[in-house]
Design an enzyme around this catalytic site. Structure first.
Site, PDB file in Angstrom:
ATOM      1  N   HIS A  95      18.384  -6.560  18.505  1.00 48.61           N
ATOM      2  CA  HIS A  95      17.545  -7.027  18.760  1.00 48.61           C
ATOM      3  C   HIS A  95      16.444  -5.704  19.867  1.00 48.61           C
ATOM      4  O   HIS A  95      17.814  -5.415  20.387  1.00 48.61           O
ATOM      5  CB  HIS A  95      16.813  -8.270  19.930  1.00 48.61           C
ATOM      6  N   GLU A 107      15.324  -6.124  23.288  1.00 52.00           N
ATOM      7  CA  GLU A 107      15.646  -5.953  24.318  1.00 52.00           C
ATOM      8  C   GLU A 107      17.207  -5.376  24.622  1.00 52.00           C
ATOM      9  O   GLU A 107      17.528  -4.844  25.351  1.00 52.00           O
ATOM     10  CB  GLU A 107      15.698  -7.147  24.966  1.00 52.00           C
ATOM     11  N   CYS A 135      14.317 -14.048  22.871  1.00 54.38           N
ATOM     12  CA  CYS A 135      14.761 -14.977  22.453  1.00 54.38           C
ATOM     13  C   CYS A 135      15.506 -15.992  23.338  1.00 54.38           C
ATOM     14  O   CYS A 135      16.611 -15.255  24.246  1.00 54.38           O
ATOM     15  CB  CYS A 135      15.193 -14.706  20.801  1.00 54.38           C
ATOM     16  N   ALA A 157     -13.591   1.788 -12.499  1.00 56.05           N
ATOM     17  CA  ALA A 157     -12.997   1.784 -13.836  1.00 56.05           C
ATOM     18  C   ALA A 157     -14.284   2.156 -14.141  1.00 56.05           C
ATOM     19  O   ALA A 157     -15.916   1.614 -14.176  1.00 56.05           O
ATOM     20  CB  ALA A 157     -11.735   0.723 -14.460  1.00 56.05           C
ATOM     21  N   ALA A 163     -16.946   1.043 -17.943  1.00 56.25           N
ATOM     22  CA  ALA A 163     -16.822   0.605 -18.375  1.00 56.25           C
ATOM     23  C   ALA A 163     -15.587  -0.307 -19.652  1.00 56.25           C
ATOM     24  O   ALA A 163     -15.734  -0.958 -19.623  1.00 56.25           O
ATOM     25  CB  ALA A 163     -18.305   0.406 -19.027  1.00 56.25           C
ATOM     26  N   SER A 186      -9.604   4.783 -15.510  1.00 52.30           N
ATOM     27  CA  SER A 186     -10.065   4.910 -13.660  1.00 52.30           C
ATOM     28  C   SER A 186      -8.679   5.781 -12.975  1.00 52.30           C
ATOM     29  O   SER A 186      -9.160   5.962 -12.410  1.00 52.30           O
ATOM     30  CB  SER A 186      -8.913   3.443 -13.166  1.00 52.30           C
ATOM     31  N   TRP A 226      -7.543   8.870 -11.918  1.00 47.97           N
ATOM     32  CA  TRP A 226      -7.177   8.452 -10.475  1.00 47.97           C
ATOM     33  C   TRP A 226      -8.934   8.388  -9.785  1.00 47.97           C
ATOM     34  O   TRP A 226      -9.554   9.976  -9.947  1.00 47.97           O
ATOM     35  CB  TRP A 226      -6.896   9.440  -9.240  1.00 47.97           C
ATOM     36  N   ARG A 283       2.210   1.289   1.757  1.00 51.29           N
ATOM     37  CA  ARG A 283       2.824   0.456   0.761  1.00 51.29           C
ATOM     38  C   ARG A 283       4.580   0.530   1.597  1.00 51.29           C
ATOM     39  O   ARG A 283       4.847  -0.748   1.358  1.00 51.29           O
ATOM     40  CB  ARG A 283       3.630   0.787  -0.626  1.00 51.29           C
ATOM     41  N   THR A 293      -4.379  -6.632 -14.249  1.00 51.22           N
ATOM     42  CA  THR A 293      -3.523  -4.725 -13.792  1.00 51.22           C
ATOM     43  C   THR A 293      -2.341  -4.632 -14.559  1.00 51.22           C
ATOM     44  O   THR A 293      -1.719  -3.476 -15.075  1.00 51.22           O
ATOM     45  CB  THR A 293      -3.052  -5.249 -11.884  1.00 51.22           C
TER      46      THR A 293
END
Length: 328
Positions: free
Chosen positions: A54, A56, A79, A166, A168, A172, A174, A188, A200
């Site tokens: 932890h 601490e 804790c 994107a 039609a 898409s 980039w 991420r 997707t």
């Protein structure tokens, strides 16, 4: 610097330190701790991989004898419970003869929930809770999971200036440039799970990994919003409300597409909205958010506040936060 102001600054510093443990500290919160003796930092720590040690314990170990009579600033209440993995942080603090403890957030874990500070006071330590916005923000995933039984959700959208993701026909790659994409990969790496919609996944076969040097091993778990079974290496949920079943997940990163974005927004499960805008106009393309089923304009989501704006290469990132906080 007056006491409360100095305490707030030290707590904010401990909170920033704690975020270094995210997401490796899972299932434990990413806590930060600083030991201060006569205005000088003599020990610091943050929760390590798997939750041990932890923050601490690490800070006290670094401080050694200098911890005696010092102040300890910690983003989350120490804790109170001992486990098979070691003694409680409260008992370690008492043994180190710390004189004063200031915590930024009371731990909602029922095993502590005020008991940590109570144990410290019983040991003769000046222990207090000083609510800290920075500490609260640094622990938002843990607090969301403890208080509401679900992860903190960030929805990311990459769009043209006119809100299209994107052409039609679905083309898409980039929309945004390399700087913005690198920023997404860094986010991420700080998430425990990442999710896209079934459409997707079928259309783009996204990798959803982290492709930044040195962070490749921090790719999050991959989830898909679908009523079908998940492919190998993926896990599935059928509805946004099912995120409550993501055991111990504190931070979920939703990357689209339009259907998944609309589903999470309609379910009122988005806590942070990131919009990466490329300086292009598509016109007649696919919208970045699907139909929310609104009956009138007055029903539109109007609970967002601007929380920042950044230029990333040729693109712009807009950050929005919920204006209506969930009840603790």
């Amino acid at each position: 610097m007056p006491g409360n102001r100095a305490d707030a600054v030290w707590l904010a510093t401990a909170a920033r330190l704690g975020t270094r443990g995210r997401p490796e500290s899972r299932p434990n919160p990413a806590v930060g701790a600083i030991v201060v003796q006569n205005g000088v930092v003599v020990g610091r720590g943050w929760t390590r991989a798997g939750g041990r040690p932890h923050a601490e314990a690490e800070a006290l170990a670094m401080a050694g004898d200098a911890a005696r009579g010092a102040a300890l600033y910690v983003s989350l209440e120490p804790c109170a419970h001992q486990s098979v993995r070691g003694p409680s942080c409260s008992s370690l603090i008492a043994a180190a003869q710390i004189a004063r403890v200031v915590a930024g957030v009371e731990d909602p874990d029922p095993r502590t929930a005020g008991a940590g500070l109570a144990l410290l006071r019983a040991a003769g330590i000046d222990a207090q809770l000083l609510p800290s916005p920075e500490a609260e923000a640094s622990l938002e995933g843990y607090l969301m999971q403890r208080r509401h039984g679900r992860p903190h959700v960030t929805l990311k959208l990459a769009t043209s200036l006119d809100g299209c993701l994107a052409l039609a026909d679905g083309s898409s790659q980039w929309i945004t440039g390399p700087v913005a994409r690198a920023h997404v990969h860094a986010l991420r790496a700080r998430s425990e799970a990442i999710l896209v919609g079934g459409g997707t996944l079928r259309a783009d076969s996204p990798r959803l990994d982290v492709r930044l040097e040195g962070l490749e091993q921090q790719s999050p778990e991959r989830w898909v919003l679908t009523r079908s079974s998940a492919p190998a290496g993926w896990r599935a949920i059928a509805a946004p409300t099912d995120i409550a079943h993501m055991a111990d997940c504190q931070y979920l990163f939703v990357e689209g597409g339009a259907g998944a974005a609309a589903s999470f927004l309609a379910a009122d499960l988005v806590d942070r909205l990131l919009i990466y805008r490329a300086p292009i106009v598509i016109g007649g393309g696919l919208p970045c958010i699907g139909d929310l089923g609104l009956a009138d304009l007055a029903s539109a989501h109007g609970r967002w506040r601007s929380a920042g704006r950044r230029t990333l290469g040729s693109d712009t990132l807009e950050i929005y936060e919920r204006t209506r906080c969930l009840q603790a």
